[in-house]
Scaffold this motif. Structure first.
Motif, PDB file in Angstrom:
ATOM      1  N   GLY A  81       0.802  -1.227   0.000  1.00 43.82           N
ATOM      2  CA  GLY A  81       0.000   0.000   0.000  1.00 43.82           C
ATOM      3  C   GLY A  81       0.829   1.269   0.000  1.00 43.82           C
ATOM      4  N   ILE A  82       2.054   1.194   0.484  1.00 43.77           N
ATOM      5  CA  ILE A  82       2.863   2.408   0.590  1.00 43.77           C
ATOM      6  C   ILE A  82       3.404   2.848  -0.768  1.00 43.77           C
ATOM      7  N   ARG A  83       3.208   2.037  -1.794  1.00 49.09           N
ATOM      8  CA  ARG A  83       3.646   2.425  -3.134  1.00 49.09           C
ATOM      9  C   ARG A  83       2.679   3.384  -3.810  1.00 49.09           C
ATOM     10  N   ILE A  84       1.495   3.545  -3.269  1.00 45.02           N
ATOM     11  CA  ILE A  84       0.415   4.234  -3.976  1.00 45.02           C
ATOM     12  C   ILE A  84       0.043   5.540  -3.282  1.00 45.02           C
ATOM     13  N   THR A  85      -0.218   6.588  -4.076  1.00 40.36           N
ATOM     14  CA  THR A  85      -0.809   7.814  -3.549  1.00 40.36           C
ATOM     15  C   THR A  85      -1.950   8.244  -4.473  1.00 40.36           C
ATOM     16  N   LEU A  86      -2.921   8.920  -3.904  1.00 38.44           N
ATOM     17  CA  LEU A  86      -4.024   9.435  -4.710  1.00 38.44           C
ATOM     18  C   LEU A  86      -3.541  10.481  -5.699  1.00 38.44           C
ATOM     19  N   ILE A 134      -3.693  -7.549 -12.449  1.00 35.68           N
ATOM     20  CA  ILE A 134      -3.313  -6.577 -11.413  1.00 35.68           C
ATOM     21  C   ILE A 134      -1.797  -6.416 -11.326  1.00 35.68           C
ATOM     22  N   CYS A 135      -1.119  -7.297 -10.645  1.00 37.88           N
ATOM     23  CA  CYS A 135       0.326  -7.070 -10.464  1.00 37.88           C
ATOM     24  C   CYS A 135       1.108  -8.363 -10.342  1.00 37.88           C
ATOM     25  N   GLY A 136       0.799  -9.330 -11.201  1.00 34.00           N
ATOM     26  CA  GLY A 136       1.618 -10.505 -11.314  1.00 34.00           C
ATOM     27  C   GLY A 136       1.713 -11.353 -10.057  1.00 34.00           C
ATOM     28  N   ALA A 137       2.955 -11.700  -9.716  1.00 37.00           N
ATOM     29  CA  ALA A 137       3.192 -12.605  -8.595  1.00 37.00           C
ATOM     30  C   ALA A 137       2.665 -12.051  -7.284  1.00 37.00           C
ATOM     31  N   SER A 138       2.796 -10.737  -7.066  1.00 35.50           N
ATOM     32  CA  SER A 138       2.308 -10.126  -5.825  1.00 35.50           C
ATOM     33  C   SER A 138       0.801 -10.323  -5.681  1.00 35.50           C
ATOM     34  N   ALA A 139       0.063 -10.123  -6.781  1.00 36.87           N
ATOM     35  CA  ALA A 139      -1.390 -10.300  -6.739  1.00 36.87           C
ATOM     36  C   ALA A 139      -1.753 -11.762  -6.521  1.00 36.87           C
ATOM     37  N   ALA A 140      -1.013 -12.668  -7.160  1.00 33.15           N
ATOM     38  CA  ALA A 140      -1.279 -14.092  -6.973  1.00 33.15           C
ATOM     39  C   ALA A 140      -1.125 -14.485  -5.507  1.00 33.15           C
ATOM     40  N   LEU A 141      -0.069 -13.998  -4.874  1.00 34.12           N
ATOM     41  CA  LEU A 141       0.170 -14.321  -3.471  1.00 34.12           C
ATOM     42  C   LEU A 141      -0.892 -13.696  -2.572  1.00 34.12           C
ATOM     43  N   ALA A 142      -1.266 -12.433  -2.869  1.00 30.76           N
ATOM     44  CA  ALA A 142      -2.276 -11.758  -2.055  1.00 30.76           C
ATOM     45  C   ALA A 142      -3.629 -12.443  -2.168  1.00 30.76           C
ATOM     46  N   LEU A 143      -4.021 -12.806  -3.382  1.00 29.13           N
ATOM     47  CA  LEU A 143      -5.306 -13.479  -3.580  1.00 29.13           C
ATOM     48  C   LEU A 143      -5.306 -14.862  -2.933  1.00 29.13           C
ATOM     49  N   ALA A 144      -4.181 -15.556  -3.047  1.00 30.95           N
ATOM     50  CA  ALA A 144      -4.097 -16.872  -2.427  1.00 30.95           C
ATOM     51  C   ALA A 144      -4.274 -16.783  -0.918  1.00 30.95           C
ATOM     52  N   LYS A 222       0.736   1.340 -13.753  1.00 30.05           N
ATOM     53  CA  LYS A 222       0.930   0.059 -13.080  1.00 30.05           C
ATOM     54  C   LYS A 222       0.526   0.142 -11.610  1.00 30.05           C
ATOM     55  N   LEU A 223       0.866   1.245 -10.954  1.00 26.72           N
ATOM     56  CA  LEU A 223       0.487   1.403  -9.553  1.00 26.72           C
ATOM     57  C   LEU A 223      -1.034   1.514  -9.392  1.00 26.72           C
ATOM     58  N   MET A 224      -1.695   2.060 -10.404  1.00 24.25           N
ATOM     59  CA  MET A 224      -3.157   2.087 -10.372  1.00 24.25           C
ATOM     60  C   MET A 224      -3.711   0.665 -10.436  1.00 24.25           C
ATOM     61  N   ARG A 225      -3.065  -0.172 -11.233  1.00 24.98           N
ATOM     62  CA  ARG A 225      -3.483  -1.578 -11.258  1.00 24.98           C
ATOM     63  C   ARG A 225      -3.248  -2.238  -9.902  1.00 24.98           C
ATOM     64  N   VAL A 226      -2.134  -1.893  -9.251  1.00 23.50           N
ATOM     65  CA  VAL A 226      -1.867  -2.424  -7.910  1.00 23.50           C
ATOM     66  C   VAL A 226      -2.975  -2.009  -6.944  1.00 23.50           C
ATOM     67  N   ALA A 227      -3.472  -0.765  -7.098  1.00 19.99           N
ATOM     68  CA  ALA A 227      -4.542  -0.286  -6.226  1.00 19.99           C
ATOM     69  C   ALA A 227      -5.815  -1.110  -6.377  1.00 19.99           C
ATOM     70  N   MET A 228      -6.019  -1.721  -7.541  1.00 18.11           N
ATOM     71  CA  MET A 228      -7.187  -2.576  -7.756  1.00 18.11           C
ATOM     72  C   MET A 228      -7.106  -3.875  -6.973  1.00 18.11           C
TER      73      MET A 228
END
Length: 336
Positions: A81-86, A134-144, A222-228
């Motif tokens: 979450g710290i990668r993203i700002t509005l 969303i963001c590749g491996a990070s999203a896979a791990l988060a969803l898992a 890409k960071l917007m995709r991470v926010a999703m």
């Protein structure tokens, strides 16, 4: 703290420490190889972890590896979450926001439908589609971490991480050539690269290999995709909650604690109170946690299990990746 509590904490630490050290050692080796040979660190961590899978058997490392694959993973997701700002999102205007929402929703829905058509569960489609969109491996791990437990969950997660890491590397090489061949402007090229390549590191590499402007816009998209990741984790948590708890366990929370941490860190980061040095440090810690966690997941699996997945899951991920690229190009053509 009472003497009993201290003794319990000490005993717990001694139980977990060998597995934590083993996972961190594999992660350090993967990082070294990634920095010197240019391949994705997640891919190295997964492969090295699988080569050390004997440690996850009946050994002193087992408990620590289980803990690392579960809890350290969730800490790494929260720190994303710290990668993203509005402000970063607002700077690009409304068109990229619409594009990101459309491509994430469309890719995940198509993935779920395709997975069911190929005979897999809808959860596998959500996992692979979320990782692709969303963001590749990070999203896979988060969803898992948010999806309900089942017998094939770890195998599906490892296959997804392996697939998106390989495809992301291939996209980093091919997509800048596609953007150049199509005559995209630097902003359009950045939106294409940021909207299609799976992992953040590969987006940065591809974007800045074209131009500084392309790299900047690709990174923000890409960071917007991470926010999703947050709404998709919410959906996964609701599915898990609807399926109920396993016998003898509590019902899972509507919003996992790591998703709450993700939101809080993004909100605090948007306020501008976090120094740039602390942002970089937190981003590095997030990366480290995820690499250590995927190392542990690798140690928990057998290579022959991944080799037995067959052709259909590979075709599913290739189709998802191709669909995402075509969709982004179509949205750019229509003026989004």
């Amino acid at each position: 703290m009472s003497a009993t509590a201290i003794a319990t904490l000490g005993s717990r630490s001694r139980t977990l420490l060998p597995g934590l050290i083993a996972s961190a050692t594999v992660a350090a080796a993967a990082t070294f190889l990634s920095e010197h040979y240019g391949a994705p660190v997640m891919l190295f961590a997964l492969l090295l972890g699988m080569s050390m899978n004997f440690l996850a058997g009946d050994s002193v490392c087992k408990a620590g590896i289980e803990f690392t694959a579960r809890e350290v993973l969730r800490v790494g997701v929260a720190l994303l979450g710290i990668r993203i700002t509005l402000g970063q999102i607002a700077a690009l205007g409304w068109q990229p926001v619409v594009m990101v929402v459309v491509l994430v929703v469309a890719t995940i829905l198509l993935s779920i439908a395709a997975a069911r058509l190929l005979g897999f569960s809808s959860l596998f489609g959500l996992l692979t589609g979320g990782a692709t969109a969303i963001c590749g491996a990070s999203a896979a791990l988060a969803l898992a971490a948010a999806l309900p437990a089942h017998a094939q969950k770890e195998k599906a997660t490892l296959f997804t991480v392996l697939g998106v890491s390989a495809l992301s590397t291939l996209a980093m090489i091919l997509y800048p050539m596609i953007a150049h061949a199509l005559g995209l402007t630097p902003l359009q090229a950045g939106m294409f690269l940021g909207g299609t390549i799976h992992d953040v590191a590969q987006v940065v590499g591809a974007g800045y290999s074209m131009s500084h402007e392309t790299g900047d816009s690709a990174t923000v998209v890409k960071l917007m995709r991470v926010a999703m990741l947050l709404p998709v984790i919410l959906c996964a948590a609701m599915i898990t909650r609807a399926r109920g708890a396993e016998p003898g366990s509590k019902r899972p929370p509507l919003l996992p604690w790591f998703a709450v941490g993700f939101v809080l860190l993004a909100a605090i980061n948007s306020s501008g109170v976090i120094p740039a040095a602390l942002q970089r440090a937190a981003g590095q810690w997030s990366q480290w946690c995820l690499v250590i966690a995927i190392s542990a997941l690798g140690m928990k699996t057998q290579l022959k299990e991944l080799a037995s997945v067959g052709l259909k899951p590979i075709l599913l991920m290739l189709g998802e990746t191709a669909f995402l690229a075509v969709l982004v190009l179509a949205l750019l053509h229509w003026g989004l």
